[in-house]
Design a protein around this motif. Sequence first.
Motif, short mmCIF file in Angstrom:
data_model
loop_
_atom_site.label_atom_id
_atom_site.label_comp_id
_atom_site.label_asym_id
_atom_site.label_seq_id
_atom_site.Cartn_x
_atom_site.Cartn_y
_atom_site.Cartn_z
N ALA A 14 0.86 -1.19 0.00
CA ALA A 14 0.00 0.00 0.00
C ALA A 14 0.89 1.24 0.00
CB ALA A 14 -0.92 0.01 1.22
N ILE A 15 0.46 2.25 -0.72
CA ILE A 15 1.14 3.54 -0.74
C ILE A 15 0.16 4.58 -0.19
CG2 ILE A 15 2.37 5.24 -2.13
CD1 ILE A 15 3.72 2.67 -2.55
N VAL A 49 -3.55 4.97 -1.46
CA VAL A 49 -4.52 5.46 -0.50
C VAL A 49 -4.38 6.97 -0.34
CG1 VAL A 49 -5.40 5.24 1.86
CG2 VAL A 49 -4.27 3.28 0.76
N ASP A 50 -5.52 7.66 -0.32
CA ASP A 50 -5.49 9.10 -0.07
C ASP A 50 -6.80 9.49 0.62
OD1 ASP A 50 -5.55 12.11 -0.58
OD2 ASP A 50 -3.65 11.57 -1.52
N VAL A 51 -6.74 10.45 1.53
CA VAL A 51 -7.94 10.86 2.26
C VAL A 51 -8.85 11.75 1.42
CG1 VAL A 51 -6.88 10.65 4.54
CG2 VAL A 51 -6.72 12.83 3.30
N ASP A 94 -9.55 4.37 2.07
CA ASP A 94 -9.57 3.65 3.34
C ASP A 94 -8.35 2.75 3.49
OD1 ASP A 94 -10.22 2.45 5.70
OD2 ASP A 94 -12.17 1.69 5.06
N LEU A 95 -7.39 3.20 4.29
CA LEU A 95 -6.19 2.41 4.54
C LEU A 95 -6.53 1.13 5.31
CD1 LEU A 95 -3.11 1.96 4.60
CD2 LEU A 95 -3.01 3.48 6.59
N LYS A 96 -7.52 1.23 6.20
CA LYS A 96 -7.86 0.08 7.06
C LYS A 96 -8.26 -1.15 6.23
CE LYS A 96 -10.85 2.73 9.11
NZ LYS A 96 -11.97 3.21 9.99
N GLU A 97 -8.94 -0.92 5.13
CA GLU A 97 -9.49 -2.04 4.36
C GLU A 97 -8.43 -2.89 3.67
OE1 GLU A 97 -10.47 -0.12 -0.04
OE2 GLU A 97 -12.10 -0.31 1.41
N CYS A 98 -7.22 -2.35 3.54
CA CYS A 98 -6.18 -3.13 2.84
C CYS A 98 -5.05 -3.60 3.75
CB CYS A 98 -5.61 -2.33 1.67
SG CYS A 98 -4.76 -0.81 2.11
N LEU A 99 -5.09 -3.23 5.03
CA LEU A 99 -3.97 -3.58 5.92
C LEU A 99 -3.80 -5.09 6.11
CD1 LEU A 99 -4.02 -0.88 8.76
CD2 LEU A 99 -2.32 -1.20 6.96
N ARG A 104 -0.44 6.13 13.25
CA ARG A 104 -1.52 5.91 14.22
C ARG A 104 -2.60 4.98 13.63
NH1 ARG A 104 -1.70 10.74 15.43
NH2 ARG A 104 -0.24 10.56 17.16
N THR A 105 -2.98 5.24 12.40
CA THR A 105 -4.00 4.41 11.74
C THR A 105 -3.53 2.98 11.60
OG1 THR A 105 -4.81 6.33 10.49
CG2 THR A 105 -5.38 4.15 9.64
N ILE A 106 -2.25 2.79 11.26
CA ILE A 106 -1.70 1.44 11.14
C ILE A 106 -1.74 0.72 12.48
CG2 ILE A 106 0.41 0.11 10.70
CD1 ILE A 106 1.13 2.26 8.58
N GLY A 107 -1.29 1.40 13.52
CA GLY A 107 -1.28 0.80 14.86
C GLY A 107 -2.67 0.43 15.36
#
Length: 437
Positions: A4-5, A29-31, A69-74, A104-107
């Motif tokens: 993911a980028i 990923v971008d907000v 949404d970064l969460k959906e691909c972690l 923070r989002t990753i953690g």
Amino acid sequence: MKIAIVGTGYVGLVTGTCFSEMGVDVTCVDVQESKIDNLKKGIIPIYEPGLDDLVHRNYKAGRLKFTTDLKECLNEVDVVFSAVGTPPDEDGSADLKYVLEVARTIGQNMNKYILVVTKSTVPVGTAQKVKNVIREELNKRNVNLDFDVASNPEFLKEGNAVDDFMKPDRVVVGIESEKAKSLMERLYKPFMLNNYRLIFTDIPSAEMIKYAANSMLATRISFMNDIANLCELVGADVNMVRKGIGADSRIGSKFLYPGCGYGGSCFPKDVKALIKTAEKNGYTMRVLKAVEEVNETQKGILFEKLVKLFNGDLNGKQIALWGLAFKPETDDMREAPALILIDKLIKAGAKVKAYDPIAMCECQRRIGNKIEYATDMYDAVLDADALLLVTEWKEFRLPSWGVLKKTMKQPVVIDGRNIYDRNELQEQGFHYTCIGK
């Protein structure tokens, strides 16, 4: 391999697209929802030669995806690259709020091992902050997951970024574990088949390499501009001086071209950030402070030459500008010398008409209709009292001087990039001025 980028700006989009071209499964990923929606429609947010085709081809092939949404691909990726912006804070230091927000989002959402790689240009010590934030969020969840952090600074030149990424002169990676090293070796192996240019270091060294490299290049530019200004005073020709010192193998000829100052997203910001990093550690970067001072002064040199030529009175004068972007092959106007020049010209009462092959929409976005925008390079010089070359686009290299002579009110050319021949212009009846002669 899936990665993911985070961030689809200049660095993130080029990085993600080039990895996907080599067969990597990439999610960008971008907000900003509008940016992601446009990318899915094939609308690229930046101008970079060759990038459009790569994005379209790899998106169509399914190797390049876009999401907010970064969460959906972690749960799917092995590596997350953080390529978000690090704008200068009020004191000149790099603002890390976006970098730490990604951490923070990753953690908060990771459920397996992930290698977190900082691609953005960040001060020494940032990777440790990223590591601390991720660990803090995992502790809040009472989760004990293994992860690594790494630093992989970018060395992309705007206007040549795709080639720089696909055929790098070096790839620097700061790591702390063999697992992280193995992942990064695997990821970059397709780019290293002809020549192994992968350099592994500790993380602080990798973070410092980026700043040191850009600061050295900025230093060479400011040094040459300083020499050029002295050449004018003593009667020397800076082009001859440049060739003479560039022939020394210890010096070389790159980044020794005098002009009207450097700009862009990297050099000004990185020089300021390195100066600030030194201050926070009780040290003064005396050379870089001078580099910055010389560059700020140099951005006004075309204006000073113009004022001198018209005996201090520019009120009502029609001034043509060729070039607005900070360099050719980009629409980037961050810290562009043209912005300083335009501001000075308007305050002096001059009327400005400008042409740039790519950057006029960006200029209008920044300053509105304070100036007139020409339809082409010859429209810009119609009834002009002077022409100022600011950006050395290829189409400006061999203009029809006969047309200019007929259409300009006064045959005055001030060359901010030293691309024209003084003798040729003088033979055509122009008053010609450049940098360092």
